[in-house]
Design a protein around this motif. Structure first.
Motif, PDB file in Angstrom:
ATOM      1  N   TYR A 145     -28.982 -24.093  24.544  1.00 56.91           N
ATOM      2  CA  TYR A 145     -28.166 -23.190  25.360  1.00 56.91           C
ATOM      3  C   TYR A 145     -27.741 -23.905  26.651  1.00 56.91           C
ATOM      4  O   TYR A 145     -26.628 -23.731  27.130  1.00 56.91           O
ATOM      5  CB  TYR A 145     -28.926 -21.910  25.689  1.00 56.91           C
ATOM      6  N   SER A 148     -25.066 -26.447  25.736  1.00 57.19           N
ATOM      7  CA  SER A 148     -23.754 -25.806  25.565  1.00 57.19           C
ATOM      8  C   SER A 148     -23.095 -25.588  26.919  1.00 57.19           C
ATOM      9  O   SER A 148     -21.901 -25.854  27.088  1.00 57.19           O
ATOM     10  CB  SER A 148     -23.898 -24.460  24.857  1.00 57.19           C
ATOM     11  N   THR A 151     -21.819 -28.827  28.290  1.00 58.37           N
ATOM     12  CA  THR A 151     -20.565 -29.301  27.696  1.00 58.37           C
ATOM     13  C   THR A 151     -19.381 -28.482  28.188  1.00 58.37           C
ATOM     14  O   THR A 151     -18.251 -28.943  28.126  1.00 58.37           O
ATOM     15  CB  THR A 151     -20.581 -29.242  26.151  1.00 58.37           C
ATOM     16  N   LEU A 152     -19.649 -27.254  28.646  1.00 62.30           N
ATOM     17  CA  LEU A 152     -18.549 -26.445  29.186  1.00 62.30           C
ATOM     18  C   LEU A 152     -18.364 -26.673  30.682  1.00 62.30           C
ATOM     19  O   LEU A 152     -17.558 -26.011  31.328  1.00 62.30           O
ATOM     20  CB  LEU A 152     -18.803 -24.960  28.908  1.00 62.30           C
ATOM     21  N   GLY A 153     -19.163 -27.586  31.234  1.00 61.27           N
ATOM     22  CA  GLY A 153     -18.987 -27.958  32.632  1.00 61.27           C
ATOM     23  C   GLY A 153     -19.529 -26.953  33.627  1.00 61.27           C
ATOM     24  O   GLY A 153     -18.961 -26.764  34.699  1.00 61.27           O
ATOM     25  N   GLN A 158     -23.987 -20.983  37.582  1.00 56.90           N
ATOM     26  CA  GLN A 158     -23.378 -20.382  36.391  1.00 56.90           C
ATOM     27  C   GLN A 158     -24.372 -20.358  35.236  1.00 56.90           C
ATOM     28  O   GLN A 158     -24.392 -19.425  34.435  1.00 56.90           O
ATOM     29  CB  GLN A 158     -22.120 -21.165  36.002  1.00 56.90           C
ATOM     30  N   HIS A 162     -25.231 -17.023  33.238  1.00 60.14           N
ATOM     31  CA  HIS A 162     -24.793 -16.849  31.856  1.00 60.14           C
ATOM     32  C   HIS A 162     -25.878 -17.151  30.828  1.00 60.14           C
ATOM     33  O   HIS A 162     -25.743 -16.796  29.663  1.00 60.14           O
ATOM     34  CB  HIS A 162     -23.566 -17.723  31.583  1.00 60.14           C
TER      35      HIS A 162
ATOM     36  N   THR B  72     -17.552 -29.222  22.131  1.00 57.57           N
ATOM     37  CA  THR B  72     -18.739 -29.591  21.376  1.00 57.57           C
ATOM     38  C   THR B  72     -19.257 -28.405  20.571  1.00 57.57           C
ATOM     39  O   THR B  72     -19.331 -27.292  21.082  1.00 57.57           O
ATOM     40  CB  THR B  72     -19.853 -30.078  22.331  1.00 57.57           C
ATOM     41  N   LEU B  79     -24.019 -20.745  19.926  1.00 55.20           N
ATOM     42  CA  LEU B  79     -23.413 -19.562  20.530  1.00 55.20           C
ATOM     43  C   LEU B  79     -24.454 -18.809  21.339  1.00 55.20           C
ATOM     44  O   LEU B  79     -25.647 -18.885  21.064  1.00 55.20           O
ATOM     45  CB  LEU B  79     -22.869 -18.647  19.433  1.00 55.20           C
ATOM     46  N   LEU B  91     -15.790 -18.290  27.523  1.00 59.63           N
ATOM     47  CA  LEU B  91     -16.714 -18.740  28.563  1.00 59.63           C
ATOM     48  C   LEU B  91     -16.264 -20.018  29.276  1.00 59.63           C
ATOM     49  O   LEU B  91     -16.299 -20.094  30.507  1.00 59.63           O
ATOM     50  CB  LEU B  91     -18.118 -18.939  27.964  1.00 59.63           C
ATOM     51  N   GLY B  92     -15.821 -20.995  28.497  1.00 64.73           N
ATOM     52  CA  GLY B  92     -15.414 -22.265  29.090  1.00 64.73           C
ATOM     53  C   GLY B  92     -14.317 -22.069  30.129  1.00 64.73           C
ATOM     54  O   GLY B  92     -14.339 -22.678  31.205  1.00 64.73           O
ATOM     55  N   GLN B  94     -13.642 -19.203  31.663  1.00 66.53           N
ATOM     56  CA  GLN B  94     -14.204 -18.388  32.742  1.00 66.53           C
ATOM     57  C   GLN B  94     -14.939 -19.280  33.749  1.00 66.53           C
ATOM     58  O   GLN B  94     -14.800 -19.109  34.961  1.00 66.53           O
ATOM     59  CB  GLN B  94     -15.177 -17.367  32.137  1.00 66.53           C
ATOM     60  N   LEU B  95     -15.708 -20.242  33.230  1.00 63.49           N
ATOM     61  CA  LEU B  95     -16.458 -21.138  34.115  1.00 63.49           C
ATOM     62  C   LEU B  95     -15.520 -21.974  34.970  1.00 63.49           C
ATOM     63  O   LEU B  95     -15.853 -22.365  36.078  1.00 63.49           O
ATOM     64  CB  LEU B  95     -17.379 -22.045  33.295  1.00 63.49           C
ATOM     65  N   LYS B  96     -14.350 -22.262  34.429  1.00 65.48           N
ATOM     66  CA  LYS B  96     -13.376 -23.048  35.180  1.00 65.48           C
ATOM     67  C   LYS B  96     -12.614 -22.195  36.179  1.00 65.48           C
ATOM     68  O   LYS B  96     -11.759 -22.700  36.905  1.00 65.48           O
ATOM     69  CB  LYS B  96     -12.376 -23.687  34.208  1.00 65.48           C
ATOM     70  N   ARG B 139     -14.540 -21.439  20.452  1.00 71.16           N
ATOM     71  CA  ARG B 139     -15.017 -21.688  21.809  1.00 71.16           C
ATOM     72  C   ARG B 139     -14.770 -23.137  22.220  1.00 71.16           C
ATOM     73  O   ARG B 139     -14.370 -23.417  23.350  1.00 71.16           O
ATOM     74  CB  ARG B 139     -16.513 -21.367  21.938  1.00 71.16           C
TER      75      ARG B 139
END
Ligand SMILES: Nc1ncnc2c1ncn2[C@@H]1O[C@H](COP(=O)(O)OP(=O)(O)OP(=O)(O)O)[C@@H](O)[C@H]1O
Ligand SMILES: [Mg+2]
Lengths: 247, 247
Positions: A145, A148, A151-153, A158, A162, B72, B79, B91-92, B94-96, B139
């Motif tokens: 987790y 993941s 990888t989403l930065g 955060q 999350h 990735t 998930l 999510l990706g 949103q984080l940005k 995603r």
């Protein structure tokens, strides 16, 4: 809605057992349930019990909320941050098993005999229960987790929002279930002396006066308070942990 | 362009050093497709983690030119079970800090593209394995990556959904011109999807061979002579690794 029906049936059986015991025992010390019910209803209707019910609810709820506000963030951080865990876990290890209720004299010396001392003691005891569960929940989140999120930065904050918090929530709520029982027990303890308000006082006072109907009214209200807190938690759980019910 | 040069990786656990990857060198050019195959536990996931920046090598270098966006898909626990399909996919973005309505539009588009329309409000556990993998794909694609890392994304699926998802991966690679790195333990999958196939030895993973497979990239390839030939070649390499050269 089968669950609600089952609970209602169980409640009726319990009251039935009470009724039978009261008839068999035939003693002043165990009045029949309907007498207690009538007493409770009339005292609520004329307002004489409402203040005590309100102050007890206030003390229990504030204690729990105070404990949550402190234990959840700290528990999450101690569970998720290795360095923090290494530093703080020995303290938790030492402080957790102490029966915190014995700190009552100290708390009264520090904070007096007002509401705050009562709330503080409830909060203190619930705090440790929730802290330990939250820490262990936050610590046992699967590594992937975090990967993941990486990888989403994601930033660390955060990741807390999350992953760490939502992943720990089901266990925190389970801990709260146990804590509600503890909170109400401690509530009784702190209301049993040096106060003239609250359900605990009602119980002790009517006991002293050998007013058994009033005694059982107090006991029943205390039980109802615990049950109401439980229902509240159920609601909360259904709302914020919907994902754990996948049927 | 991804360039891996003489990479070593080991894990140490309680003083015991466990060599996982040894002298790994290869390159994947932009918009290429590369499959990584090898026996169970040989270090495929570790190699993917290195490429995705989730692990650092003990020795050697990994260079990815132009700091591209990457998506990735992890082998396990990819998930977030506490987030709905829509929340997972978005999510990706949103984080940005993307605007809500832009995320909504993008997610809606991806749901349609992945055949998930109508399932946006479901939680992952309420979906079949194939649908979960499509959510994971959505995603990863949400941030419009230039490189896609996938770790056995299809291993838990039945034959039919597997084939459908293989075609989806193929389509994504061709239409969006994304460089794809796919870890798999299926020989047919490697040959169908990888223009370049890296065959790893048993642990510690070394490169046994890099098989050129330029025919990959169309649906028809599955029926060709070359496809069967390359499958057989891979099978031979892996078998020899398993039993030693046949007598
Ligand atoms: N974080 C870790 N710490 C210690 N050892 C690890 C770690 N991750 C992987 N390993 C070890 O490294 C070796 C390779 O693991 P890896 O997951 O990369 O293999 P794999 O080829 O992906 O296996 P599989 O086919 O089962 O997915 C295994 O022996 C594993 O136990
Ligand atoms: Mg793996």
């Amino acid at each position: 809605m089968g669950r609600k029906r089952d609970i209602l049936i169980a409640a009726l059986i319990l009251v039935g057992l009470w009724q039978v015991s009261a008839l068999l025992l035939d003693s002043m010390a165990l009045p029949e349930p309907w007498i207690v019910l009538v007493d409770t209803a009339s005292k609520i209707a004329d307002g004489s019990l409402l203040d005590d019910l309100a102050i007890s609810t206030f003390r229990a709820l504030s204690g729990i909320i105070l404990a949550l506000a402190a234990a959840v963030p700290l528990g999450l951080a101690v569970g998720a941050e290795d360095s923090l865990r290494r530093r703080l876990s020995p303290f938790i290890y030492l402080l957790y098993p102490i029966p915190h209720v014995v700190l009552l004299p100290l708390i009264i010396i520090l904070f007096g005999i007002g509401n705050f001392s009562k709330i503080f003691l409830i909060a203190l005891i619930v705090f440790f229960q929730i802290l330990v569960t939250t820490r262990d929940a936050a610590r046992n989140i699967h590594r992937n987790y975090f990967h993941s999120m990486q990888t989403l930065g994601a930033t660390r904050l955060q990741i807390y929002r999350h992953v760490i918090l939502p992943a720990s929530l089901p266990k925190i709520l389970t801990a709260m279930r146990i804590s509600i029982g503890t909170a109400v027990a401690i509530l009784f303890f702190v209301e049993s002396f040096a106060t003239t308000t609250g359900l605990g006082y009602i119980i002790m006072d009517s006991w002293g006066r050998a007013d058994y109907v009033a005694l059982y009214t107090g006991i029943s209200c205390m039980a109802l308070l615990g049950f109401a807190l439980y229902l509240l938690l159920d609601r909360l759980e259904r709302r914020i942990c919907a994902w754990t019910r996948t049927d | 362009m991804i360039r891996v040069d003489s990479v070593n990786l080991s894990f140490s656990h309680e003083g015991e050093v466990n060599q996982v990857l040894q002298g790994i060198s290869f390159a994947v050019k932009a918009e290429g497709s590369c499959a990584i195959i090898g026996p169970s536990g040989c270090g495929k996931t570790s190699l993917l983690f290195l490429l995705a920046g989730l692990l650092q090598p003990d020795a050697g270098t990994i260079t990815i030119t132009g700091s591209p966006r990457t998506g990735t898909i992890l082998q396990h626990y990819g998930l977030f079970p506490w987030k709905t399909v829509v929340e997972n996919i978005g999510l990706g973005l949103q984080l940005k800090g993307e605007a809500k309505d832009r995320i909504g539009a993008r997610v809606e588009g991806l749901l349609a593209e992945m055949g998930l329309t109508g399932f946006g409000r479901h939680y992952p556990a309420q979906l079949s394995g194939g649908m979960q993998q499509r959510v994971a794909m959505a995603r990863a694609l949400a941030i419009e990556p230039q490189i896609l890392f996938m770790d056995e994304p299809l291993s838990s699926l039945d034959a039919l959904s597997r084939e459908r998802l293989q075609n989806l991966i193929l389509q994504v690679w061709r239409d969006k011109r994304i460089t794809t790195i796919l870890v798999t333990h299926s020989i047919e999958e490697a040959v169908y999807l990888g223009r370049q196939i890296i065959v790893l030895s048993q642990r510690p993973g070394r490169i046994l061979q890099i098989v050129d497979n330029p025919g990959a990239g169309s649906r028809e390839y599955r029926q060709t002579e070359q496809f069967f030939h390359n499958c057989n070649q891979l099978r031979r390499i892996l078998k020899e690794e398993d039993h030693g050269p046949e007598a």
